[in-house]
Design a protein around this motif. Structure first.
Motif, short mmCIF file in Angstrom:
data_model
loop_
_atom_site.label_atom_id
_atom_site.label_comp_id
_atom_site.label_asym_id
_atom_site.label_seq_id
_atom_site.Cartn_x
_atom_site.Cartn_y
_atom_site.Cartn_z
N THR A 22 0.81 -1.22 0.00
CA THR A 22 0.00 0.00 0.00
C THR A 22 0.85 1.27 0.00
O THR A 22 0.36 2.34 -0.31
CB THR A 22 -0.92 0.03 1.23
OG1 THR A 22 -0.11 -0.08 2.42
CG2 THR A 22 -1.91 -1.13 1.19
N LYS A 23 2.12 1.11 0.37
CA LYS A 23 3.01 2.26 0.46
C LYS A 23 4.32 1.95 -0.24
O LYS A 23 4.89 0.87 -0.04
CB LYS A 23 3.28 2.60 1.93
CG LYS A 23 4.13 3.83 2.15
CD LYS A 23 4.34 4.08 3.65
CE LYS A 23 5.24 5.29 3.89
NZ LYS A 23 5.50 5.50 5.33
N PRO A 24 4.81 2.85 -1.09
CA PRO A 24 6.06 2.59 -1.79
C PRO A 24 7.26 2.53 -0.85
O PRO A 24 7.29 3.23 0.17
CB PRO A 24 6.17 3.75 -2.78
CG PRO A 24 5.34 4.85 -2.19
CD PRO A 24 4.22 4.16 -1.48
N SER A 25 8.23 1.72 -1.20
CA SER A 25 9.47 1.63 -0.43
C SER A 25 10.35 2.82 -0.78
O SER A 25 10.10 3.53 -1.77
CB SER A 25 10.20 0.33 -0.75
OG SER A 25 10.68 0.35 -2.10
N PRO A 26 11.39 3.08 0.01
CA PRO A 26 12.27 4.23 -0.28
C PRO A 26 12.86 4.23 -1.69
O PRO A 26 12.91 5.28 -2.35
CB PRO A 26 13.37 4.09 0.79
CG PRO A 26 12.67 3.44 1.94
CD PRO A 26 11.72 2.47 1.32
N ILE A 27 13.29 3.06 -2.18
CA ILE A 27 13.86 3.03 -3.53
C ILE A 27 12.80 3.34 -4.57
O ILE A 27 13.08 4.01 -5.58
CB ILE A 27 14.54 1.67 -3.82
CG1 ILE A 27 15.27 1.69 -5.17
CG2 ILE A 27 13.54 0.53 -3.79
CD1 ILE A 27 16.40 2.66 -5.25
N GLN A 28 11.58 2.90 -4.34
CA GLN A 28 10.49 3.20 -5.27
C GLN A 28 10.14 4.69 -5.24
O GLN A 28 9.90 5.30 -6.29
CB GLN A 28 9.28 2.34 -4.92
CG GLN A 28 9.50 0.86 -5.18
CD GLN A 28 8.51 -0.03 -4.46
OE1 GLN A 28 7.58 0.46 -3.78
NE2 GLN A 28 8.70 -1.34 -4.55
#
Length: 438
Positions: A22-28
């Motif tokens: 539901t939430k993008p990761s830091p790299i994304q």
């Protein structure tokens, strides 16, 4: 931040959410907006942080937004070093593209090429491939790179280690100069950055963790063990702790087979995976390990990239790697996506120098333990020091291609001599590519 705020369309967001994200990761968060803008990317992120989705989602959006109503030429190419990683990336591409009209495929060696050729002839938008098989298919005129808009190199440092530089050079020579280039890897050495200079155009550097860092939730344990008692100690660890899913790394294929046989004799279900195994055997072993049909998977470093095993609790370094960066990739199989994991290393006297090099790379001292009955009594000197005393050790030697059924090229320094594109903006085809010299 949400996936929608990154600029992704609803069809892709729906597919992502169905996978539980539901939430993008830091790299994304850092990579996706730049990729959507058509910029070249040099991205470094530790394994298990979602970097595959980081390049897959924006590329799928670009392809779906610019799709020709009638024709389906190959426009995006993902190159990976191993078959397992190629299969994993392809699975992600297929899952994320389920609500957009994009056709994908994967090709790699070790299997019959005829079905792959048939798939390519039917039309593919995005292809995931290993370099060796892809060159073979190009030589058979089964695939064309003349319309490539986006080139992605995944785990580029591993491709360099496995001797794929010449193959990549050749593949790039068949592509248009005007294209978007994305280079992703868990780590980036100086050699990799030099390689990137010959491919990327004014790249944006994206980094979400210090180079060669490991996942925060991975616990490191080192046991000083007599070399001849490593197998017995491994069996004790598994049985005493009642472990049901353990990935064990050895340095050689023979060592992987030997340890697997001894585990099975001890009543522990196990299978080996390495370059000498057929693709069918490798696929079956990985599947059985993932669905818990077997407890132990014994692997060489070919498996350090591309094995995505959710919530893998334990990784054992039966032997330390002789290249310290490979320690990062090995233990990166656990502690993925924020989960906790345990990395255990069995170190005999010959491997003390390897441990020192790993600690220097990680900038962290790994606490050593000794278990009664398994004390290190062998007195062999560290292998690195022994090599130096014989005058055979000049500079650190990376492992060759013995564990790779894909990498069959001699080890060379990365050296890209291709002409750099004159244009620094825009995407798409510019007609036939200019002839390059490699």
């Amino acid at each position: 931040m949400s996936f929608k705020s990154l600029g992704l369309k609803e069809a892709l967001i729906k597919a992502v959410e169905e996978k539980g994200y539901t939430k993008p990761s830091p790299i994304q968060e850092k990579a996706i907006p730049h990729i959507l803008e058509g910029k070249d990317i040099l991205a470094s992120a530790q394994t298990g942080t979602g970097k595959t989705a980081g390049f897959t989602l924006p590329v799928l959006q670009y392809l779906s937004d610019t799709k020709h109503p009638k024709y389906r030429p190959l426009r995006a190419l993902v190159l990976t070093p191993t078959r397992e990683l190629a299969a994993q990336v392809y699975d992600n591409v297929r899952e994320y593209s389920k609500y957009v009209n994009i056709k994908s495929a994967v090709v790699f060696g070790g299997v019959n090429a005829k079905p792959q050729i048939a798939t390519l002839k039917s039309g593919v938008d995005i292809l995931v491939a290993t370099p060796g098989r892809l060159l073979d298919l190009h030589d058979q005129k089964a695939v064309s790179f003349k319309r490539i808009d986006v080139l992605i190199l995944d785990e580029a440092d591993r491709m360099l280690d496995m001797g794929f530089v010449r193959d990549i050079n050749k593949l790039i020579s068949f592509m248009p100069e005007k294209r978007q280039n994305l280079m992703f890897s868990a780590t980036f050495s100086k050699d990799i950055k030099k390689l990137a200079e010959g491919i990327l155009r004014n790249p944006v550097s994206v980094e979400t963790a210090p180079q060669n860092s490991t996942a925060k939730k991975v616990t490191h344990k080192v046991f000083k063990v007599d070399k001849n008692k490593k197998t017995e100690f491994t069996i004790k660890l598994i049985k005493d702790n009642n472990w049901n899913q353990v990935l064990i790394f050895t340095r050689t294929k023979h060592g992987a087979n030997k340890l697997t046989e001894k585990l099975i004799k001890a009543g522990i279900s196990a299978a080996a995976i390495h370059g000498n195994k057929s693709q069918g055997a490798r696929t079956k072993a990985l599947k059985n390990f993932k669905d818990n049909s077997i407890k132990i998977l014994v692997a060489t470093d070919i498996a350090a990239r591309g094995l995505d095993i959710p919530l893998l609790p334990h990784v054992i370094n039966f032997e330390l790697p002789n290249v310290p960066e490979d320690y990062v990739h090995r233990i990166g199989r656990t502690g993925r996506a924020g989960a906790a994991g345990e990395a255990i290393s069995l170190v005999c006297s010959e491997e003390t120098e390897y441990q020192n090099e790993i600690e220097k790379l990680l900038n962290e001292k790994l606490k050593s333990n000794i278990v009664e009955g398994f004390e290190p009594t062998d007195t062999a000197p560290p292998k690195r020091a022994a090599s130096q005393s014989k005058g055979s050790f000049g500079k650190k030697k990376r492992p060759g291609n013995s564990n790779s059924s894909e990498g069959n090229k001699a080890k060379r320094k990365p050296h890209f001599k291709g002409n750099k594109p004159t244009s620094t903006s825009g995407r798409g085809r510019t007609g036939a590519p200019k002839k390059k010299r490699f």
